[in-house]
Scaffold this active site. Sequence first.
Site, PDB file in Angstrom:
ATOM      1  N   ASP A 145       0.840  -1.200   0.000  1.00 55.75           N
ATOM      2  CA  ASP A 145       0.000   0.000   0.000  1.00 55.75           C
ATOM      3  C   ASP A 145       0.879   1.256   0.000  1.00 55.75           C
ATOM      4  O   ASP A 145       2.033   1.218   0.435  1.00 55.75           O
ATOM      5  CB  ASP A 145      -0.885   0.039   1.261  1.00 55.75           C
ATOM      6  CG  ASP A 145      -1.883  -1.111   1.282  1.00 55.75           C
ATOM      7  OD1 ASP A 145      -2.161  -1.682   0.215  1.00 55.75           O
ATOM      8  OD2 ASP A 145      -2.367  -1.417   2.388  1.00 55.75           O
TER       9      ASP A 145
HETATM   10  N1  URA Z   1      -1.357  -5.885   3.822  1.00 57.52           N
HETATM   11  C1  URA Z   1      -1.829  -4.627   3.848  1.00 57.52           C
HETATM   12  O1  URA Z   1      -2.863  -4.359   4.436  1.00 57.52           O
HETATM   13  N2  URA Z   1      -1.115  -3.683   3.219  1.00 57.52           N
HETATM   14  C2  URA Z   1       0.043  -3.920   2.585  1.00 57.52           C
HETATM   15  O2  URA Z   1       0.668  -3.000   2.046  1.00 57.52           O
HETATM   16  C3  URA Z   1       0.513  -5.248   2.559  1.00 57.52           C
HETATM   17  C4  URA Z   1      -0.218  -6.211   3.185  1.00 57.52           C
END
Ligand code: URA
Length: 233
Positions: A102
Amino acid sequence: MRLDKFLSDMKCATRSQLKKDIRAGLVTVNGEMVRQSDFAVDENKDKVGYKGTIYEYEKFVYYMLNKPAGVVSATEDKKDKTVVDLLKDIGRDDLFPMGRLDKDTEGLLILTNDGALTHELLSPTKHVEKVYECTLAEPFDVTQKEKLEQGVDIGEKKLTMPAKVAILEEKKIALTILEGKFHQVKRMLQAVGNEVIYLKRVRMGGLVLDERLQPGEYRKLTSEEVKLLQEKK
Ligand code: URA
């Protein structure tokens, strides 16, 4: 492979510049000057010298990035800086991220041009372990741990696969998961009544984030590290 293609794949110069430089005698193959652009080099073993550097052909490259927050895991984006923008200086324009973190997540992200390996490792049937350090809004307790270890409902058809949990501090855990669904870790913690406020990936398969890399810094994987990734195929 043609000599000029070898050097142009290594991003040494443009193909037309390379042709001129080869003709001018600026290029060696295994120490011998070669003046023909179409000279056949064996990319598996020949060493090509150009302007003081000896090149060995690298078809695939693999970089480890400590992804900083605020950067998107994409090759291009209309609005935000991308992880590929962070590796501008390496002189290659064919890299892409192996999967996604993310925008606000930090930590281990591989950038490569190896599409086949990326496809294999990210396949949903390939359960590569991913370890995330999660800083939480609320204290973490044993009930939450047990639920995560059993599998939780994050609104998908099935419960998540059993995770491993190590409690690091009152509001900090290391969570090991085998899947990679959208916002998976955040949704898992939400499902047990908590909330992730900071997320960092520290391991993928056998590959561990080099803690000497500050957010935004990167380095090439060593050949041993590439093997660790390939073993997971
Ligand atoms: N899980 C999440 O919620 N975000 C990420 O970036 C990776 C795994």
